[in-house]
Design a protein around this motif. Structure first.
Motif, short mmCIF file in Angstrom:
data_model
loop_
_atom_site.label_atom_id
_atom_site.label_comp_id
_atom_site.label_asym_id
_atom_site.label_seq_id
_atom_site.Cartn_x
_atom_site.Cartn_y
_atom_site.Cartn_z
N TYR A 59 65.98 19.92 85.99
CA TYR A 59 66.65 19.79 86.94
C TYR A 59 68.39 20.89 86.64
O TYR A 59 68.68 19.91 85.84
CB TYR A 59 66.64 18.37 87.48
CG TYR A 59 65.49 18.41 88.82
CD1 TYR A 59 66.10 17.68 89.77
CD2 TYR A 59 64.07 18.14 88.38
CE1 TYR A 59 64.98 17.23 90.60
CE2 TYR A 59 63.17 18.19 88.90
CZ TYR A 59 63.84 17.59 90.19
OH TYR A 59 62.60 17.71 91.08
N ILE B 254 71.45 20.15 93.78
CA ILE B 254 71.30 20.54 92.66
C ILE B 254 69.98 21.34 93.11
O ILE B 254 68.92 21.97 94.08
CB ILE B 254 69.42 19.10 92.51
CG1 ILE B 254 70.22 17.73 92.74
CG2 ILE B 254 68.50 19.27 91.62
CD1 ILE B 254 70.81 17.62 91.07
N GLY C 12 64.16 14.29 89.47
CA GLY C 12 64.59 13.74 90.14
C GLY C 12 65.79 13.58 91.28
O GLY C 12 65.65 12.38 92.04
N THR C 13 67.22 13.97 90.07
CA THR C 13 67.72 13.34 90.47
C THR C 13 68.60 14.17 92.14
O THR C 13 68.04 15.55 92.28
CB THR C 13 69.28 13.93 89.51
OG1 THR C 13 68.95 13.72 88.19
CG2 THR C 13 70.53 14.14 90.05
N THR C 14 69.16 13.68 93.29
CA THR C 14 69.23 14.68 94.17
C THR C 14 70.65 14.60 94.59
O THR C 14 71.50 14.38 94.07
CB THR C 14 68.65 13.60 95.47
OG1 THR C 14 69.37 12.66 95.30
CG2 THR C 14 66.98 13.17 95.19
N ASP C 15 71.03 15.42 95.61
CA ASP C 15 72.72 16.05 95.46
C ASP C 15 73.19 14.62 95.78
O ASP C 15 74.84 14.35 95.33
CB ASP C 15 72.86 16.82 97.05
CG ASP C 15 71.52 18.43 97.17
OD1 ASP C 15 71.38 19.14 95.88
OD2 ASP C 15 71.82 18.52 97.74
N GLU C 16 72.82 13.86 96.68
CA GLU C 16 73.83 12.53 96.82
C GLU C 16 73.74 11.07 95.15
O GLU C 16 74.80 11.76 95.63
CB GLU C 16 72.99 11.72 97.11
CG GLU C 16 72.67 12.17 99.37
CD GLU C 16 71.73 13.22 98.60
OE1 GLU C 16 70.39 13.03 98.33
OE2 GLU C 16 71.90 13.85 100.31
N ASP C 17 72.82 11.57 94.21
CA ASP C 17 73.08 11.60 92.61
C ASP C 17 74.09 11.90 92.41
O ASP C 17 74.84 11.59 91.64
CB ASP C 17 71.76 11.31 92.63
CG ASP C 17 71.09 10.32 93.15
OD1 ASP C 17 71.16 9.53 93.51
OD2 ASP C 17 69.71 11.02 92.56
#
Length: 179
Positions: free
Chosen positions: A36, A57, A96-101
């Motif tokens: 990712y 991401i 599993g990292t998202t844009d919000e993270d």
């Protein structure tokens, strides 16, 4: 570690320059790794450009696009030369990292983290079939009005927006900012 996390196309941002009209350009980020990868876009002229999205991401073995919009300009730079630049930073993030993270600290080198940096130059081009801009009394004036619906160049994906398109885009980009 010194590997290429993201492939970036195009390598140069080309905007069709028309006085008092905004212009957009798309950039494709391709992740050829099995990781990712988070990205962040910065510019030397944040008030002049809007980047959507400016962070994100890119999943493994996939691609995503972002759009850079140059706001309408009242005057052309001398000799149509633009010194603006963009910096695209990218780094591997946990699965599993998202844009919000995404946080600014993800792009800090203080913990030995590898940050890939790619610089993109900006080039201004005159619209096709349009008179060349010429100086009149120290300011640049454009010849006959260049009215266009949305034009898309298949190579650089540059768009010219009509006034109604600009109003529509302005309404949806009120919170436009670049970190």
């Amino acid at each position: 570690m010194n590997k290429q996390l993201l492939e970036i196309q195009p390598k140069e941002l080309k905007f069709i320059f028309v006085l008092k009209k905004q212009s957009s350009c798309s950039v494709r980020l391709t992740n050829n790794t099995h990781n990712y990868v988070a990205f962040k876009v910065k510019t030397t002229s944040p008030k002049k450009y809007c980047v959507r999205p400016n962070v994100g991401i890119v999943m493994p073995k996939s691609a995503c696009d972002f759009t850079v919009t140059m706001q309408a300009q009242g005057v052309a730079p001398p000799d149509m030369v633009c010194k603006d630049k963009f910096l695209i930073q990218s780094t591997v993030v946990p699965v599993g990292t998202t844009d919000e993270d995404i946080t600014a600290s993800m792009f800090a080198r203080d913990d030995g983290r590898y940050i890939q940096e790619n610089k993109l130059k900006v080039t201004l081009i005159s619209p096709p079939n349009s008179p060349v801009l010429s100086p009149i009394n120290g300011s640049l004036k454009q010849g006959p009005a260049y009215e266009a619906s949305i034009l898309e160049d298949p190579v650089s994906r540059v768009q010219i927006l009509t006034p109604s398109d600009m109003v529509r885009k302005t309404l949806f980009s009120q919170e436009c900012w670049i970190c």
